[in-house]
Design an enzyme around this catalytic site. Structure first.
Site, PDB file in Angstrom:
ATOM      1  N   GLN A  37       6.728   9.162  -9.061  1.00  0.00           N
ATOM      2  CA  GLN A  37       6.233  10.247  -8.226  1.00  0.00           C
ATOM      3  C   GLN A  37       7.089  10.513  -6.994  1.00  0.00           C
ATOM      4  O   GLN A  37       7.138  11.635  -6.524  1.00  0.00           O
ATOM      5  CB  GLN A  37       4.801   9.929  -7.779  1.00  0.00           C
ATOM      6  CG  GLN A  37       3.789   9.921  -8.901  1.00  0.00           C
ATOM      7  CD  GLN A  37       2.421   9.501  -8.423  1.00  0.00           C
ATOM      8  OE1 GLN A  37       2.124   8.331  -8.355  1.00  0.00           O
ATOM      9  NE2 GLN A  37       1.621  10.461  -8.063  1.00  0.00           N
ATOM     10  N   ALA A  58      -2.865   6.340 -11.328  1.00  0.00           N
ATOM     11  CA  ALA A  58      -2.830   7.588 -12.094  1.00  0.00           C
ATOM     12  C   ALA A  58      -2.039   7.453 -13.383  1.00  0.00           C
ATOM     13  O   ALA A  58      -2.105   8.320 -14.246  1.00  0.00           O
ATOM     14  CB  ALA A  58      -2.245   8.714 -11.245  1.00  0.00           C
ATOM     15  N   VAL A 114       1.358   7.276 -13.631  1.00  0.00           N
ATOM     16  CA  VAL A 114       2.624   8.012 -13.624  1.00  0.00           C
ATOM     17  C   VAL A 114       3.639   7.425 -12.649  1.00  0.00           C
ATOM     18  O   VAL A 114       4.830   7.385 -12.943  1.00  0.00           O
ATOM     19  CB  VAL A 114       2.390   9.519 -13.312  1.00  0.00           C
ATOM     20  CG1 VAL A 114       1.685  10.198 -14.459  1.00  0.00           C
ATOM     21  CG2 VAL A 114       1.586   9.700 -12.031  1.00  0.00           C
ATOM     22  N   GLY A 115       3.200   6.976 -11.477  1.00  0.00           N
ATOM     23  CA  GLY A 115       4.132   6.514 -10.448  1.00  0.00           C
ATOM     24  C   GLY A 115       4.719   5.154 -10.745  1.00  0.00           C
ATOM     25  O   GLY A 115       5.841   5.015 -11.227  1.00  0.00           O
ATOM     26  N   ARG A 116       3.958   4.116 -10.431  1.00  0.00           N
ATOM     27  CA  ARG A 116       4.427   2.758 -10.665  1.00  0.00           C
ATOM     28  C   ARG A 116       4.609   2.481 -12.159  1.00  0.00           C
ATOM     29  O   ARG A 116       5.477   1.704 -12.552  1.00  0.00           O
ATOM     30  CB  ARG A 116       3.433   1.760 -10.074  1.00  0.00           C
ATOM     31  CG  ARG A 116       3.178   1.971  -8.589  1.00  0.00           C
ATOM     32  CD  ARG A 116       2.154   0.981  -8.067  1.00  0.00           C
ATOM     33  NE  ARG A 116       1.735   1.304  -6.713  1.00  0.00           N
ATOM     34  CZ  ARG A 116       0.855   0.606  -6.008  1.00  0.00           C
ATOM     35  NH1 ARG A 116       0.290  -0.456  -6.549  1.00  0.00           N
ATOM     36  NH2 ARG A 116       0.530   0.960  -4.777  1.00  0.00           N
ATOM     37  N   CYS A 154      -1.131   2.035 -13.784  1.00  0.00           N
ATOM     38  CA  CYS A 154      -1.313   1.802 -12.350  1.00  0.00           C
ATOM     39  C   CYS A 154      -2.608   2.503 -11.970  1.00  0.00           C
ATOM     40  O   CYS A 154      -3.652   2.213 -12.548  1.00  0.00           O
ATOM     41  CB  CYS A 154      -0.103   2.293 -11.562  1.00  0.00           C
ATOM     42  SG  CYS A 154       0.457   3.949 -11.987  1.00  0.00           S
ATOM     43  N   ASP A 210       0.821  -1.211   0.000  1.00  0.00           N
ATOM     44  CA  ASP A 210       0.000   0.000   0.000  1.00  0.00           C
ATOM     45  C   ASP A 210       0.856   1.263   0.000  1.00  0.00           C
ATOM     46  O   ASP A 210       0.498   2.269  -0.590  1.00  0.00           O
ATOM     47  CB  ASP A 210      -0.919   0.005   1.223  1.00  0.00           C
ATOM     48  CG  ASP A 210      -1.916  -1.134   1.177  1.00  0.00           C
ATOM     49  OD1 ASP A 210      -2.055  -1.741   0.093  1.00  0.00           O
ATOM     50  OD2 ASP A 210      -2.535  -1.438   2.206  1.00  0.00           O
TER      51      ASP A 210
END
Length: 1187
Positions: free
Chosen positions: A1165, A1123, A1125-1127, A1121, A1079
């Site tokens: 991110q 959004a 962008v991160g993962r 993922c 998480d």
């Protein structure tokens, strides 16, 4: 019978044939296509079918028309059932495709395909004599047409072919001598245009036709209010009235008109400025209705799009030059209307309100970029005069924006060109409520290092929450200036395809077609040290493997073509056996290139799913071998065991594992059936394993064993029992639990009734090959930098499972235990032992629940063991710390390894990450900023750039073709990598997601999140669950069917069938979901993430091999993922950097991240995600050096 009636029973009433009909459509190139529709199908659906065939997106300029029973051209009302409309009005079920809305300048047309069809329409207007032109104009136009259709003059030995080509208007009656003379003049004109590209010649042709009298006009005979016979015409500037001799009487501009209606046979045009109504009378009511609706449709279209609705100062006409290119074509150009000479050149601004036209399903003037590089369909054949249909001077009038999607296999993907950015897209106000707090100021480097030395800065968890989205200028696109871009050359690659080379030079140069190769097949010669291949446990079958086709490849050739990953390291000391020593290997994860190759098998559901995909559909499980007994026995090993047996074993193993966690990592013992652990040395003999063969297409992560499923195979266990080393501490277990586990019967439990080849994901079964009981897979569970457990299978009991089979339901692995407990016992088959010992096991589970509260600190260590136990595996031996510790001095670390590790250990990545811009400085977000698209983005501050956003074919529900997704293209070492980074679908955007997958030709979807995490929805489930009704679900125009699902420790592989309902075409899509991301933070098991990347590469190679010989041989991979962008950024950056390592390219992680963020904002991110990329690269190098 009293009545001599004989009933014929041979005739059948075919309902399907009564509900369908076939209509023919004549295209602008005179070809005729057929379309099968239902009786309820509308004209819109038929137009979509034509658009699919032509790969056309800007359909709002086009329409369908037919010849009425009185031989008059009539436009199809797209919103009404087509068959009923044709039966009532048409002379025959033959439709014509053509341009409906003409524009004052060709620069309005954004797509090359649109311009080509527009060119065919205006050329048809000239050849059919609708436009008046002089002989000089005819010759000039004919020369341009020949250049556009046939190419340069020097390609032909002579110009004799021109005699068979239609060059002049049909109404031009010429003698043979005059015709020959004009043909020679056309040949000279053709020679003068040599060197001009066909597309440029088409634009020049259109530019010439725009100046002809009658261009874009449609005329109807009517009577004015005084009873005089006049011609009522319509064109892109408004409505005009002429007398019968052609003299212009009056012109009504679009801005001067209000409503256009009819009253019986009278057409009423309301004039706003004069506060009066112009009346025109027709012969009958139907004609008045048709003309009034047609005029109202045109009025609405042009006025909403502000085409020629206001006076503006236009630049002077552009002189034609031989080197004129499409990119230099002016956006504004005057239109001269003979004899009035009214100029019109103002650009339109797009509006997005719906229209209720009878002619248009949806006629908003939306101009979208093309994702297909469309080659022009030149008229290379012979066209006779009779082949051109002569109709009334009607120019096509239809507007629709939903399409039947073309098959992605046949589409030629490319980067979309730049849109014309208009000020109308700029929002007029800021949404202050959605702006997040500003980013925390970044400390300088000295402060960071000083805090690290004091122990203040925790490198693993520092600023994870504070380093989230840095959105300080989220409304940078709210600029007042107008941004106008010229149309790029659509046949070329576009600037954001970024090369990434070994010299570290990153420029926006165009990529030549020769550089657009598959990164997996583009082998860059590496150094001798890197090219040395050692046969390890990852290659037990290479000597007997056969690749695609009929060739037998050597190992070196095979590795050269497929770029195998180096396998995980051998343990220390090196095993003495010549074959893979599976019982003593201590791999941290068994992935595609690991020794689990010989235990994989082909599932029955895979065969029904796709024959060619069997090498990829596999049981890619990272398993821990944990036998519970070690006594000598000769028992038959049954392949299948009941769900109750395995899940009850899981419950017992969890209780046992829980207690073992109280002890030090390297001091755990195994529960033996008889007596305490024996003392002895850690060395032992392992029997050699048999060889297994298969001839299917293989890849480095997907080896399969084909074996018979028709019989149960038996194999005696080896006589030798390996010795288990003495540990310093003994684990004590409940005597009742030991007794319960000791009484596990050796005979197999009763099987399920019904089909035997399909079990649930929670059930486990033996491999379908003849395997000795001693054979197993091995792995190492990594819990920390210096802690590891070596687990192997030495002497499995009769109940140890091997892998997961295709399932009929899709439970989460971690919930199998709870599901089994909740189900009534009478509804499930139970084995004898567990029915007797259930109370003992339940008592142990109660103890486990009480102790669970005390184990919060060891949760990260417990979870992998629980997953391994759920896979039916158990601990067999645990070696001491001395054996498990990897001696770093023996690892041949190269300079890259030391550099990456130094950056990570000294905290240099922190400052490095902070210096990378979060997004492009002057990013444009025109379409994403529209109000109707705000709800299509999960996070409104995270939107795609306009120049590389994924554009869908517009539909009624999504008339801008918007989806929150970006094309990511990077060139590394001459190989182009293409991804689509997108957000997790929302409940109302699932159909858009599947439309994107279909249109872009996607075959692989990488999902780096769960549907829910921490009680929050991360991504709406957009594919059906296995075991649901028919395992299928419909999303818009697509039906998705789940064929199988295979769960491994850290990811799940799902096979999907996607069917396009309108065309009936189907395609296989692979869904790879990473399930081990916590998480908060990043995965602790770096090797598990590496195995997931290997799985993606394996599936990519397989799917690309299925596309050999097609235009779209290397489609993009969708990565998402929550959004997007991160993962998503972690996965893309990791894979690109690993490719650099494999091919000895210069590894510049910050530079690559900068390039990614120039194509999608906020990629990666947090600093924790950025550090995780470094950990992945370090682990990859470490694996590659431990061979």
């Amino acid at each position: 019978m009293p009545f001599g009636l004989k009933l014929r029973r041979t005739r059948r009433y075919n309902v399907l044939s009564k509900n369908c009909f076939v209509t023919r459509i004549r295209l602008l190139d005179s070809n005729v296509i057929e379309c099968t529709l239902s009786v309820e199908s509308t004209g819109q659906e038929c137009l979509e079918a034509v658009a699919q065939r032509l790969e056309l997106r800007e359909t709002h300029y086009f329409g369908l028309w037919f010849l009425s029973k009185s031989q008059q051209a009539r436009w199809v009302e797209l919103e009404k059932p087509l068959k009923k409309h044709l039966d009532k009005f048409a002379n025959e079920p033959l439709l014509f495709f053509g341009v409906m809305f003409y524009v004052p300048n060709v620069s309005w047309l954004q797509q090359e395909a649109t311009r080509y069809q527009y060119y065919l329409q205006v050329k048809k207007d000239v050849l059919e004599g609708r436009l008046r032109c002089t002989l000089d104009q005819v010759i000039r136009l004919a020369g341009l047409a020949v250049q556009a259709d046939f190419g340069d003059y020097n390609q032909f030995d002579s110009q004799d072919f021109l005699r068979e080509y239609v060059l002049f208007p049909m109404d031009l009656a010429l003698e043979e001598a005059v015709l020959e003379e004009l043909t020679q003049k056309v040949a000279q004109e053709h020679k003068a245009h040599s060197g001009i590209l066909p597309a440029e010649a088409e634009l020049m042709y259109i530019n010439e036709v725009e100046r002809l009298d009658g261009f874009g006009q449609e005329i109807f005979p009517v009577k004015d209010n005084h009873g005089n016979c006049v011609h009522l015409g319509i064109f892109f500037m408004g409505i005009f009235v002429r007398n019968r001799i052609g003299r212009q009487a009056v012109i009504y501009r679009w801005n001067d008109m209000g409503n256009i209606t009819h009253n019986k046979s009278t057409i009423l045009v309301e004039l706003i400025n004069k506060e009066e109504t112009a009346l025109f009378h027709t012969d009958d009511i139907e004609n008045a209705k048709y003309i009034s609706r047609l005029f109202a449709t045109r009025h609405k279209f042009y006025k909403q799009n502000k085409i020629c609705t206001e006076q503006s100062n236009s630049p002077p006409p552009i002189r034609r030059q031989p080197t004129w290119s499409r990119s230099s074509l002016p956006r504004q150009q005057p239109y001269i209307l003979p004899p009035v000479h009214v100029q019109c050149g103002e650009h339109y601004s797009e509006t997005h309100t719906s229209q209720d036209s009878i002619f248009h399903g949806n006629e908003e003037a939306l101009y979208c970029n093309s994702h297909n590089s469309l080659d022009l369909n030149y008229l290379n054949g012979t066209v006779t005069n009779g082949s051109v249909c002569s109709v009334h001077s009607v120019n096509s009038l239809n507007c629709s924006q939903s399409f039947i999607q073309a098959s992605p296999v046949s589409s030629n993907l490319s980067i979309p060109g730049s849109d014309i950015m208009r000020a109308d897209y700029i929002p007029s106000h800021r949404h202050s409520a959605i702006i997040v707090p500003s980013y925390r100021p970044t400390p300088d480097y000295e402060t960071v290092m000083r805090q690290m030395k004091r122990g203040i800065l925790h490198t693993d968890s520092q600023s994870q929450s504070l380093r989230n989205l840095n959105i300080i200028n989220t409304h940078a696109y709210n600029q007042p200036e107008d941004l106008v871009y010229s149309q790029p050359e659509m046949r070329e690659r576009h600037p954001y395809t970024v090369p990434y080379g070994p010299q570290g030079v990153y420029s926006n140069k165009l990529v030549s077609p020769s550089d657009q190769r598959n990164p997996k097949n583009n082998v860059v010669p590496s150094k001798p040290g890197a090219s040395a291949i050692s046969h390890t446990v990852s290659t037990p079958e290479l000597a007997n493997m056969q690749l695609q086709g009929s060739h037998n490849y050597s190992t070196a050739h095979m590795l050269k073509n497929y770029l195998f990953r180096p396998p995980p390291p051998y343990p220390r000391p090196r095993p003495a056996t010549s074959t893979p020593d599976l019982a003593s290997h201590r791999h941290k994860y068994v992935s595609g290139s690991s020794p689990d190759l010989v235990t994989r098998k082909v599932q029955l559901s895979v065969k029904t799913f796709q024959e060619d995909s069997s090498p990829v559909v596999h049981q890619s499980l990272q398993e821990v071998s944990e036998p519970l007994t070690a006594t000598k026995h000769h028992g038959t090993v049954n392949k299948r065991h009941s769900l109750e047996v395995m899940n009850s074993m899981v419950r017992g193993m969890e209780a046992m594992t829980l207690k073992s966690l109280h002890l030090p990592m390297a001091r755990r013992n195994t529960l033996r059936e008889q007596g305490p652990p024996e003392e002895g040395s850690g060395s032992h003999e392992v029997p050699q394993l048999p060889q297994y063969h298969h001839k299917k297409t293989f890849s480095d992560a997907t080896m399969l064993i084909h074996s018979s499923e028709s019989e149960e195979e038996e194999e005696e266990a080896p006589e030798s029992v390996p010795q288990i080393p003495m540990l310093r501490e003994k684990m004590e277990y409940s005597a009742q639990l030991q007794a319960a586990l000791a009484r596990i019967p050796n005979k197999p439990p009763p099987e399920y009734p019904g089909p035997r080849k399909s079990v649930s994901n929670g059930a486990l079964r033996q491999d379908q090959a003849s395997l000795p009981p001693a054979m197993a897979r091995a792995r190492v569970l990594r819990h920390g930098p210096a802690k590891a457990i070596s687990m192997s299978r030495t002497d499995p009991p009769a109940v140890n499972g091997a892998s997961l089979g295709p399932s009929i339901s899709e439970p989460d692995l971690t919930s199998v235990k709870e599901r089994v407990k909740k189900e009534p016992v009478k509804e499930r088959p139970v084995s004898e032992m567990f029915s007797l010992e259930d109370s003992i096991i339940e008592r142990e589970m109660m103890i486990r629940n009480l102790e669970k509260q005390k184990m919060a600190g060891l949760e990260a260590q417990k979870r992998p063991l629980m997953l391994a136990a759920l896979n039916g595996l158990s601990v067999a031996r645990v070696s001491g710390r001395e054996e498990n510790r990897v001696d770093a001095t023996r690892v041949p670390m190269d300079e890259r390894f030391r550099t990456l590790k130094k950056k990570l250990e000294e905290g240099m990545v922190f400052t490095e990450y902070e210096q990378i811009p979060k997004k492009k400085a002057n990013g444009i977000f025109s379409t994403a900023a529209l109000p109707e698209n705000a709800e299509r983005s999960r996070i409104r501050e995270v939107v795609p750039y306009e120049e590389n956003r994924v554009e869908l074919i517009p539909t009624k529900e999504n008339n801008t073709g918007y989806i929150n997704a970006s094309h990511i293209k990077v060139v590394v070492g001459g190989a182009e990598w293409h991804y689509i980074a997108t957000q997790g679908p929302l409940p109302h955007t699932c159909h858009d997601f599947w439309q994107m997958v279909w249109e872009q030709g996607v075959n692989v979807i990488a999902m780096v999140t769960a549907e829910e995490e921490g009680g929050r929805t991360k991504s709406h489930r957009y594919w059906p669950k296995l075991g649901s009704k028919h395992s299928s679900a419909t999303y818009g125009k697509f039906k998705v069917t789940t064929k199988f699902r295979t769960d491994s420790v850290c990811y799940a592989t799902t096979g999907l069938k996607v069917k396009h309902l309108l065309s009936g075409q189907e395609r296989t899509v692979w869904h790879l979901q990473y399930t081990d991301w916590p998480d908060h933070g990043c995965p602790e098991d770096v090797q598990g993430f590496l195995s997931y990347l290997e799985e993606i590469q394996s599936v990519r190679r397989h799917t690309n091999s299925m596309l050999e010989g097609t235009k779209n041989r290397h489609p993009p991979i969708v990565v998402h993922c929550s959004a997007g962008v991160g993962r998503t950024g972690v996965l893309i950056l990791s894979e690109l950097m690993i490719y650099c390592l494999e091919h000895n390219e210069k590894v510049e992680v910050p530079m690559m991240l900068r390039l990614l963020r120039e194509q999608r904002m906020f990629m990666i991110q947090t600093i924790a995600q950025y550090k995780f990329v470094y950990q992945v690269l370090i682990q990859f190098l470490q694996n590659s050096r431990l061979i």
